[in-house]
Design a protein around this motif. Structure first.
Motif, PDB file in Angstrom:
ATOM      1  N   LEU A 130      11.988  -9.207   6.089  1.00 34.15           N
ATOM      2  CA  LEU A 130      12.120  -7.769   5.870  1.00 34.15           C
ATOM      3  C   LEU A 130      12.269  -7.571   4.368  1.00 34.15           C
ATOM      4  O   LEU A 130      13.157  -8.152   3.741  1.00 34.15           O
ATOM      5  N   LEU A 131      11.385  -6.765   3.781  1.00 33.64           N
ATOM      6  CA  LEU A 131      11.346  -6.629   2.329  1.00 33.64           C
ATOM      7  C   LEU A 131      11.481  -5.170   1.901  1.00 33.64           C
ATOM      8  O   LEU A 131      11.058  -4.258   2.617  1.00 33.64           O
ATOM      9  N   ARG A 132      12.038  -4.999   0.716  1.00 34.79           N
ATOM     10  CA  ARG A 132      12.197  -3.667   0.135  1.00 34.79           C
ATOM     11  C   ARG A 132      10.873  -3.221  -0.479  1.00 34.79           C
ATOM     12  O   ARG A 132      10.225  -3.985  -1.207  1.00 34.79           O
ATOM     13  N   ILE A 133      10.453  -1.988  -0.193  1.00 29.46           N
ATOM     14  CA  ILE A 133       9.209  -1.463  -0.757  1.00 29.46           C
ATOM     15  C   ILE A 133       9.465  -1.039  -2.199  1.00 29.46           C
ATOM     16  O   ILE A 133      10.377  -0.246  -2.467  1.00 29.46           O
ATOM     17  N   PRO A 134       8.682  -1.561  -3.144  1.00 26.20           N
ATOM     18  CA  PRO A 134       8.883  -1.185  -4.548  1.00 26.20           C
ATOM     19  C   PRO A 134       8.711   0.317  -4.771  1.00 26.20           C
ATOM     20  O   PRO A 134       7.937   0.986  -4.068  1.00 26.20           O
ATOM     21  N   GLU A 135       9.400   0.825  -5.748  1.00 27.93           N
ATOM     22  CA  GLU A 135       9.337   2.242  -6.092  1.00 27.93           C
ATOM     23  C   GLU A 135       7.896   2.653  -6.383  1.00 27.93           C
ATOM     24  O   GLU A 135       7.159   1.981  -7.099  1.00 27.93           O
ATOM     25  N   GLY A 136       7.484   3.760  -5.802  1.00 28.90           N
ATOM     26  CA  GLY A 136       6.156   4.300  -6.058  1.00 28.90           C
ATOM     27  C   GLY A 136       5.060   3.788  -5.151  1.00 28.90           C
ATOM     28  O   GLY A 136       3.948   4.331  -5.175  1.00 28.90           O
ATOM     29  N   LEU A 137       5.320   2.750  -4.362  1.00 30.52           N
ATOM     30  CA  LEU A 137       4.294   2.224  -3.456  1.00 30.52           C
ATOM     31  C   LEU A 137       4.335   3.020  -2.153  1.00 30.52           C
ATOM     32  O   LEU A 137       5.363   3.053  -1.471  1.00 30.52           O
ATOM     33  N   PRO A 138       3.234   3.682  -1.774  1.00 29.24           N
ATOM     34  CA  PRO A 138       3.235   4.491  -0.550  1.00 29.24           C
ATOM     35  C   PRO A 138       3.432   3.627   0.700  1.00 29.24           C
ATOM     36  O   PRO A 138       3.122   2.434   0.704  1.00 29.24           O
ATOM     37  N   ALA A 141       0.328   1.829   1.919  1.00 28.89           N
ATOM     38  CA  ALA A 141       0.000   0.629   1.155  1.00 28.89           C
ATOM     39  C   ALA A 141       0.903  -0.531   1.553  1.00 28.89           C
ATOM     40  O   ALA A 141       0.448  -1.660   1.747  1.00 28.89           O
ATOM     41  N   ALA A 142       2.189  -0.256   1.682  1.00 27.01           N
ATOM     42  CA  ALA A 142       3.139  -1.316   2.039  1.00 27.01           C
ATOM     43  C   ALA A 142       2.819  -1.916   3.398  1.00 27.01           C
ATOM     44  O   ALA A 142       2.988  -3.120   3.622  1.00 27.01           O
ATOM     45  N   ALA A 143       2.326  -1.093   4.319  1.00 27.07           N
ATOM     46  CA  ALA A 143       2.001  -1.592   5.657  1.00 27.07           C
ATOM     47  C   ALA A 143       0.843  -2.576   5.645  1.00 27.07           C
ATOM     48  O   ALA A 143       0.609  -3.283   6.621  1.00 27.07           O
ATOM     49  N   LEU A 144       0.120  -2.638   4.529  1.00 30.85           N
ATOM     50  CA  LEU A 144      -1.003  -3.573   4.395  1.00 30.85           C
ATOM     51  C   LEU A 144      -0.529  -4.988   4.049  1.00 30.85           C
ATOM     52  O   LEU A 144      -1.343  -5.920   3.975  1.00 30.85           O
ATOM     53  N   VAL A 145       0.760  -5.171   3.859  1.00 29.29           N
ATOM     54  CA  VAL A 145       1.300  -6.469   3.438  1.00 29.29           C
ATOM     55  C   VAL A 145       0.911  -7.589   4.396  1.00 29.29           C
ATOM     56  O   VAL A 145       0.506  -8.678   3.961  1.00 29.29           O
ATOM     57  N   GLU A 146       1.017  -7.356   5.691  1.00 28.23           N
ATOM     58  CA  GLU A 146       0.778  -8.459   6.651  1.00 28.23           C
ATOM     59  C   GLU A 146      -0.651  -8.981   6.598  1.00 28.23           C
ATOM     60  O   GLU A 146      -0.862 -10.194   6.420  1.00 28.23           O
ATOM     61  N   PRO A 147      -1.698  -8.141   6.734  1.00 34.32           N
ATOM     62  CA  PRO A 147      -3.042  -8.712   6.648  1.00 34.32           C
ATOM     63  C   PRO A 147      -3.365  -9.268   5.265  1.00 34.32           C
ATOM     64  O   PRO A 147      -4.069 -10.277   5.144  1.00 34.32           O
ATOM     65  N   ALA A 297       1.861 -11.075  -1.291  1.00 33.76           N
ATOM     66  CA  ALA A 297       1.045  -9.898  -0.984  1.00 33.76           C
ATOM     67  C   ALA A 297       1.727  -8.620  -1.451  1.00 33.76           C
ATOM     68  O   ALA A 297       1.073  -7.724  -2.007  1.00 33.76           O
ATOM     69  N   LEU A 298       3.029  -8.518  -1.247  1.00 35.21           N
ATOM     70  CA  LEU A 298       3.746  -7.319  -1.681  1.00 35.21           C
ATOM     71  C   LEU A 298       3.693  -7.187  -3.205  1.00 35.21           C
ATOM     72  O   LEU A 298       3.544  -6.080  -3.737  1.00 35.21           O
ATOM     73  N   ARG A 299       3.779  -8.309  -3.912  1.00 40.11           N
ATOM     74  CA  ARG A 299       3.672  -8.254  -5.378  1.00 40.11           C
ATOM     75  C   ARG A 299       2.300  -7.746  -5.805  1.00 40.11           C
ATOM     76  O   ARG A 299       2.197  -6.930  -6.733  1.00 40.11           O
ATOM     77  N   LEU A 301       0.291  -5.756  -4.214  1.00 37.84           N
ATOM     78  CA  LEU A 301       0.209  -4.320  -3.955  1.00 37.84           C
ATOM     79  C   LEU A 301       1.030  -3.533  -4.966  1.00 37.84           C
ATOM     80  O   LEU A 301       0.597  -2.495  -5.475  1.00 37.84           O
ATOM     81  N   ALA A 302       2.226  -4.031  -5.286  1.00 39.15           N
ATOM     82  CA  ALA A 302       3.116  -3.311  -6.205  1.00 39.15           C
ATOM     83  C   ALA A 302       2.523  -3.234  -7.608  1.00 39.15           C
ATOM     84  O   ALA A 302       2.700  -2.222  -8.299  1.00 39.15           O
ATOM     85  N   GLU A 303       1.798  -4.278  -8.035  1.00 32.87           N
ATOM     86  CA  GLU A 303       1.240  -4.278  -9.387  1.00 32.87           C
ATOM     87  C   GLU A 303      -0.124  -3.604  -9.456  1.00 32.87           C
ATOM     88  O   GLU A 303      -0.725  -3.532 -10.531  1.00 32.87           O
ATOM     89  N   GLY A 304      -0.617  -3.128  -8.309  1.00 34.37           N
ATOM     90  CA  GLY A 304      -1.889  -2.412  -8.291  1.00 34.37           C
ATOM     91  C   GLY A 304      -3.112  -3.301  -8.310  1.00 34.37           C
ATOM     92  O   GLY A 304      -4.224  -2.830  -8.596  1.00 34.37           O
ATOM     93  N   SER A 305      -2.948  -4.592  -7.999  1.00 35.21           N
ATOM     94  CA  SER A 305      -4.083  -5.525  -8.032  1.00 35.21           C
ATOM     95  C   SER A 305      -5.014  -5.379  -6.835  1.00 35.21           C
ATOM     96  O   SER A 305      -6.141  -5.873  -6.875  1.00 35.21           O
ATOM     97  N   VAL A 306      -4.535  -4.744  -5.773  1.00 31.71           N
ATOM     98  CA  VAL A 306      -5.355  -4.539  -4.578  1.00 31.71           C
ATOM     99  C   VAL A 306      -5.482  -3.037  -4.338  1.00 31.71           C
ATOM    100  O   VAL A 306      -4.502  -2.379  -3.972  1.00 31.71           O
TER     101      VAL A 306
END
Length: 341
Positions: A130-138, A141-147, A297-299, A301-306
């Motif tokens: 269970l992870l904290r969603i970074p500030e500003g990430l919708p 987008a966060a739900a895309l972490v698993e795939p 994966a969360l990193r 998404l948070a940095e905008g690489s995907v």
């Protein structure tokens, strides 16, 4: 609460069910976004999944939301925290966990229930995934972490290196995420798939060239773009015996082929043993994700690489999902849909 309950083959119904209780070590999440997924569509078509879900049950497994309640013994989370939960967690104690193959855990605990207003996350997943969603990430987008974590895992295991040519067979959501992960490693990506809109998405995600394989197996096409040799690495992301064999044919001598897509049960392929031996091919398979790739994966998404908006372009209300699932199961509709309870 409202939830979409799977009762059997292509039988999903919107129902009123009790809000789940919260036990020791558990966290209840109010879901703000859940994503449709190819695995969920297989479950919908088949009416069950041997390891993940036995109907009647709420299904769906890509989710993000806000902590609604915590159980006794939970110290790290409180109501209001924005969180994303992976759909599984390894035990950390079995043989495979001990040899750093947590995706093969003998007691891998799965979580389903994303197509609902609330879900209770089991203690082990709270503790490990269970992870904290970074500030500003919708939330979408966060739900895309698993795939994305599965794609990160696949590209890592394939050994993709900067400057290599990687052919990816299958332009579905995971094929596209695999393509993006390979691009991020500095590889030149050739995407082979169907449906013009999906191939356009591959280009948006950084693929150098795309091919519609409806009438072309792509072997000559890849050879022409690699000096006649074939691709350095090939990843199959369809999950059919025919495309497994096609993927092997796309590889150069000494190449690595990741048979990433899971084929139907009790299927088999023919292997050219001479080519496997004398061309020194490496065949591998990648399954699922690990706690490390979930965090990776969360990193990304948070940095905008995907650019997640390339895949998640439509939203529906939870009430609409039973009408949308049959369309998606027949291969129509968008790549992924955000379900907003």
């Amino acid at each position: 609460m409202r939830a979409v309950v799977l009762h059997g083959r292509e039988d999903a119904r919107l129902e009123q069910v009790p809000v789940p209780e919260v036990g020791p070590g558990e966290v209840r999440v109010r879901i703000h976004a859940a994503l449709t997924c190819g695995t969920d569509l297989k479950v919908f078509r088949r009416g069950y999944h041997a390891r993940m879900i036995v109907p009647p049950a709420i299904f769906g497994h890509e989710l993000a939301g806000v902590v609604d309640a915590v159980g006794p013994g939970v110290a790290d989370w409180q109501p209001g925290d924005r969180v994303v939960a992976a759909n599984s967690a390894p035990c950390g104690e079995c043989f495979f966990c001990g040899v750093d193959r947590e995706e093969l855990c003998e007691d891998l605990l799965f979580l389903n229930g994303a197509y609902a207003e609330y879900v209770t996350v089991p203690e082990r997943i709270v503790r490990r995934n269970l992870l904290r969603i970074p500030e500003g990430l919708p939330f979408e987008a966060a739900a895309l972490v698993e795939p994305l974590a599965c794609a990160v895992h696949g590209v890592e295991e394939t050994g993709v290196r900067e400057g290599e040519t990687v052919a990816i067979l299958g332009a579905g959501p995971l094929g596209l995420l695999l393509a993006r992960c390979a691009v991020l490693r500095g590889a030149r990506v050739l995407m082979l798939g169907r449906r013009a809109e999906r191939l356009r998405a591959a280009l948006e995600l950084g693929a150098e060239e795309v091919l519609d394989v409806t009438a072309d197996d792509g072997v000559d096409w890849v050879a022409e773009r690699t000096g006649g040799r074939g691709a350095d690495r090939v990843i199959e992301a369809v999950g059919q015996p025919g495309t497994w064999q096609q993927a092997i044919a796309l590889s150069r001598k000494g190449g690595t082929i990741n048979l990433f897509g899971g084929c139907p049960a009790r299927t088999a392929i023919d292997l050219d043993t001479g080519r496997l031996h004398y061309d020194a091919l490496t065949l591998i398979g990648t399954f699922h994700h690990t706690p490390a790739t979930i965090r990776g994966a969360l990193r990304l998404l948070a940095e905008g690489s995907v650019p997640w908006e390339v895949l998640v372009r439509e939203r529906v209300a939870l009430d609409q999902l039973p009408e949308v699932l049959p369309l998606l199961a027949r291969g129509g509709g968008p790549l992924k849909i955000a379900v907003i309870p």
